[in-house]
Design an enzyme around this catalytic site. Structure first.
Site, PDB file in Angstrom:
ATOM      1  N   ASP A  54     -15.457   6.910  -3.849  1.00  0.00           N
ATOM      2  CA  ASP A  54     -15.688   6.535  -5.240  1.00  0.00           C
ATOM      3  C   ASP A  54     -14.460   5.570  -5.739  1.00  0.00           C
ATOM      4  O   ASP A  54     -14.410   5.422  -6.957  1.00  0.00           O
ATOM      5  CB  ASP A  54     -15.526   7.909  -6.249  1.00  0.00           C
ATOM      6  CG  ASP A  54     -14.282   8.825  -5.846  1.00  0.00           C
ATOM      7  OD1 ASP A  54     -13.943   8.717  -4.683  1.00  0.00           O
ATOM      8  OD2 ASP A  54     -13.807   9.739  -6.797  1.00  0.00           O
ATOM      9  N   ASP A  56      -7.373   3.339   1.630  1.00  0.00           N
ATOM     10  CA  ASP A  56      -7.362   4.426   0.314  1.00  0.00           C
ATOM     11  C   ASP A  56      -8.546   4.067  -0.604  1.00  0.00           C
ATOM     12  O   ASP A  56      -9.379   4.805  -0.661  1.00  0.00           O
ATOM     13  CB  ASP A  56      -6.092   4.574  -0.243  1.00  0.00           C
ATOM     14  CG  ASP A  56      -5.777   5.892  -1.007  1.00  0.00           C
ATOM     15  OD1 ASP A  56      -6.304   6.888  -0.780  1.00  0.00           O
ATOM     16  OD2 ASP A  56      -4.709   5.917  -1.828  1.00  0.00           O
ATOM     17  N   HIS A  62      -1.183   9.638   3.692  1.00  0.00           N
ATOM     18  CA  HIS A  62      -0.151   9.289   3.271  1.00  0.00           C
ATOM     19  C   HIS A  62       1.353   9.601   4.062  1.00  0.00           C
ATOM     20  O   HIS A  62       1.796   8.865   4.942  1.00  0.00           O
ATOM     21  CB  HIS A  62       0.109   9.367   1.601  1.00  0.00           C
ATOM     22  CG  HIS A  62      -1.057   8.806   1.085  1.00  0.00           C
ATOM     23  ND1 HIS A  62      -1.138   7.496   0.628  1.00  0.00           N
ATOM     24  CD2 HIS A  62      -2.195   9.337   0.344  1.00  0.00           C
ATOM     25  CE1 HIS A  62      -2.303   7.322  -0.031  1.00  0.00           C
ATOM     26  NE2 HIS A  62      -2.733   8.198  -0.177  1.00  0.00           N
ATOM     27  N   GLY A  82      -6.640  14.528  -4.954  1.00  0.00           N
ATOM     28  CA  GLY A  82      -6.237  14.686  -6.321  1.00  0.00           C
ATOM     29  C   GLY A  82      -4.955  14.894  -6.620  1.00  0.00           C
ATOM     30  O   GLY A  82      -4.015  14.579  -5.890  1.00  0.00           O
ATOM     31  N   HIS A 107      -4.142  15.134   1.925  1.00  0.00           N
ATOM     32  CA  HIS A 107      -3.314  14.296   1.301  1.00  0.00           C
ATOM     33  C   HIS A 107      -1.932  15.015   1.097  1.00  0.00           C
ATOM     34  O   HIS A 107      -1.834  16.166   0.462  1.00  0.00           O
ATOM     35  CB  HIS A 107      -3.749  14.050  -0.267  1.00  0.00           C
ATOM     36  CG  HIS A 107      -4.828  12.960  -0.350  1.00  0.00           C
ATOM     37  ND1 HIS A 107      -6.133  13.260  -0.027  1.00  0.00           N
ATOM     38  CD2 HIS A 107      -4.791  11.706  -0.815  1.00  0.00           C
ATOM     39  CE1 HIS A 107      -6.802  12.021  -0.035  1.00  0.00           C
ATOM     40  NE2 HIS A 107      -5.994  11.241  -0.442  1.00  0.00           N
ATOM     41  N   HIS A 145      -9.118   6.558   6.286  1.00  0.00           N
ATOM     42  CA  HIS A 145      -8.830   7.140   4.857  1.00  0.00           C
ATOM     43  C   HIS A 145      -9.310   5.990   3.769  1.00  0.00           C
ATOM     44  O   HIS A 145      -8.460   5.264   3.336  1.00  0.00           O
ATOM     45  CB  HIS A 145      -7.354   7.430   4.679  1.00  0.00           C
ATOM     46  CG  HIS A 145      -7.006   7.917   3.198  1.00  0.00           C
ATOM     47  ND1 HIS A 145      -5.956   9.274   3.533  1.00  0.00           N
ATOM     48  CD2 HIS A 145      -7.140   8.062   2.260  1.00  0.00           C
ATOM     49  CE1 HIS A 145      -5.826   9.661   2.299  1.00  0.00           C
ATOM     50  NE2 HIS A 145      -6.446   8.753   1.297  1.00  0.00           N
ATOM     51  N   GLU A 204       2.803  11.991  -1.131  1.00  0.00           N
ATOM     52  CA  GLU A 204       2.403  10.962  -1.657  1.00  0.00           C
ATOM     53  C   GLU A 204       3.102  10.985  -3.124  1.00  0.00           C
ATOM     54  O   GLU A 204       4.148  10.409  -3.339  1.00  0.00           O
ATOM     55  CB  GLU A 204       0.783  10.869  -1.838  1.00  0.00           C
ATOM     56  CG  GLU A 204       0.840   9.520  -2.721  1.00  0.00           C
ATOM     57  CD  GLU A 204      -0.956   9.454  -2.871  1.00  0.00           C
ATOM     58  OE1 GLU A 204      -1.704  10.707  -3.009  1.00  0.00           O
ATOM     59  OE2 GLU A 204      -1.666   8.280  -3.315  1.00  0.00           O
ATOM     60  N   HIS A 217     -11.657   6.528   0.038  1.00  0.00           N
ATOM     61  CA  HIS A 217     -12.547   7.167  -1.000  1.00  0.00           C
ATOM     62  C   HIS A 217     -13.725   6.417  -1.425  1.00  0.00           C
ATOM     63  O   HIS A 217     -13.596   5.419  -1.788  1.00  0.00           O
ATOM     64  CB  HIS A 217     -11.572   7.435  -2.254  1.00  0.00           C
ATOM     65  CG  HIS A 217     -10.378   8.410  -1.953  1.00  0.00           C
ATOM     66  ND1 HIS A 217     -10.389   9.644  -1.900  1.00  0.00           N
ATOM     67  CD2 HIS A 217      -9.284   8.060  -1.522  1.00  0.00           C
ATOM     68  CE1 HIS A 217      -9.281  10.255  -1.641  1.00  0.00           C
ATOM     69  NE2 HIS A 217      -8.546   9.155  -1.131  1.00  0.00           N
TER      70      HIS A 217
HETATM   71 ZN   LIG Z   1      -6.532   9.139  -0.622  1.00  0.00          ZN
END
Ligand SMILES: [Zn+2]
Length: 344
Positions: free
Chosen positions: A25, A286, A229, A178, A205, A21, A208, A23
């Site tokens: 970006d 993350d 999460h 998101g 996701h 997991h 969280e 990202h």
């Molecule tokens: Zn995430």
């Protein structure tokens, strides 16, 4: 970013790890951001790497929304294939340097279509970078296509179609990322039905920024076999038992959870309880940049803040390989390599 951050020590650095997991970006090198910005006439919040690393890092007591704001900066640098490929390749190299042998990177391709690229071209660029980095470093890599749960359903359906189109060509799963609160899984039922029909794995996701209902929908509607999460699973005993009995794997991101206040502190994070109760857990970063972490430093947090022994962390690391979204023969090979390395 140094793998030694947080002082986790050589044993955790050497431990073969799977990252499930992270990202794309949220995991750029500050030095690369500066170079990309210079070449593209983009102004960043700081002029040197240390200042930028500091500006991009989310401190405690931020909301998930505040955390997500940082991504407008990184995404401004990710609108052409050359930049995306470089960022993906460097992410593999950085993971390899800290003992990661299997890497699943996630990204929503439509976030990189402000310039010249189409969503399929974005996927191609990410895969090219992952392939290059993987070949250089001997890391097995895959891409998880994310859709944004706060964008209306036609978007998630397009991302689902894209994920299915690249199935077996580097894309291994579908995710909803998101803002979680106010944007339930059922808003994206059509996209999820499409990926389920195609037999593409799902990780979502959930739990969280919203409670157990979000996790329940991830299982019932999303048919997720992994949960990103799952921090608030702790609030529902029956659901926790269900997750354990079904062998669902939680992708736990300790520092990110403390920063977004999904967990009040490291010490009170439910990871220890999940592990002790037999829930399958993996440790993940993350966002390496926004959280200021490496996978090794997160293992170090589990050891130092939650009292995990090396033997327990080795079991958690193995769960990461067991839960890899790959063909059975690839998983078997990764597990053989893992077992051989830790028995030495
Ligand atoms: Zn995430």
């Amino acid at each position: 970013m140094s793998p030694e951050r947080g002082g986790p020590g050589d044993d955790l650095l050497r431990l073969p790890k799977a990252e499930l997991h992270v990202h794309l970006d949220g995991s750029l090198r500050p030095e690369t951001m500066l170079e990309l910005a210079r070449g593209r006439g983009i102004v960043l919040p700081a002029k040197d790497a240390a200042g930028l690393e500091n500006a991009m890092r989310v401190r405690e007591a931020a909301s998930l929304e505040e955390y997500l704001e940082r991504f407008t900066v990184t995404l401004s640098l990710m609108q052409d294939a050359e930049a995306i490929e470089r960022i993906a390749q460097e992410l593999v190299v950085d993971h390899a340097a800290e003992g990661v042998r299997y890497l699943e990177v996630r990204f929503c391709p439509s976030l990189a279509t402000e310039g010249e690229l189409s969503s399929p071209e974005v996927v191609e660029a990410v895969l090219a970078g992952l392939d290059r980095g993987g070949a250089e470093c001997g890391v097995v890599t895959r891409l998880i296509v994310c859709a944004l749960r706060n964008v209306a359903a036609p978007h998630s359906l397009r991302m689902a179609e894209l994920a299915v189109a690249y199935r077996g060509r580097g894309v291994c799963a579908f995710d909803l990322a998101g803002a979680e609160a106010g944007h339930p899984v059922h808003d994206h039922a059509e996209a999820l039905a499409l990926v389920q029909q195609a037999g593409l794995p799902v990780t979502l996701h959930a739990g969280e920024a919203f409670g157990p209902d979000s996790i329940r929908e991830a299982l019932d509607i999303g048919r997720a076999s992994r949960i990103g999460h799952g921090t608030r699973l702790i609030e529902d005993e029956a659901l926790l038992a269900r997750v354990r009995n079904a062998g669902i794997v939680l992708e736990v991101c300790l520092t990110s959870n403390v920063q977004t206040r999904a967990a009040a502190s490291y010490a009170s994070h439910p990871l220890r309880r999940y592990f002790d109760e037999g829930v399958r857990v993996s440790l993940c970063t993350d966002n390496r940049l926004m959280s200021g972490v490496t996978l090794t430093s997160e293992y170090g947090c589990a050891r130092d803040e939650l009292g995990f022994s090396l033997a327990e962390l080795t079991r958690i690391a193995r769960t990461g390989f067991e839960a890899a979204f790959v063909a059975q023969d690839v998983r078997a090979r990764l597990l053989d390599q893992f077992d051989a390395a830790v028995s030495r």
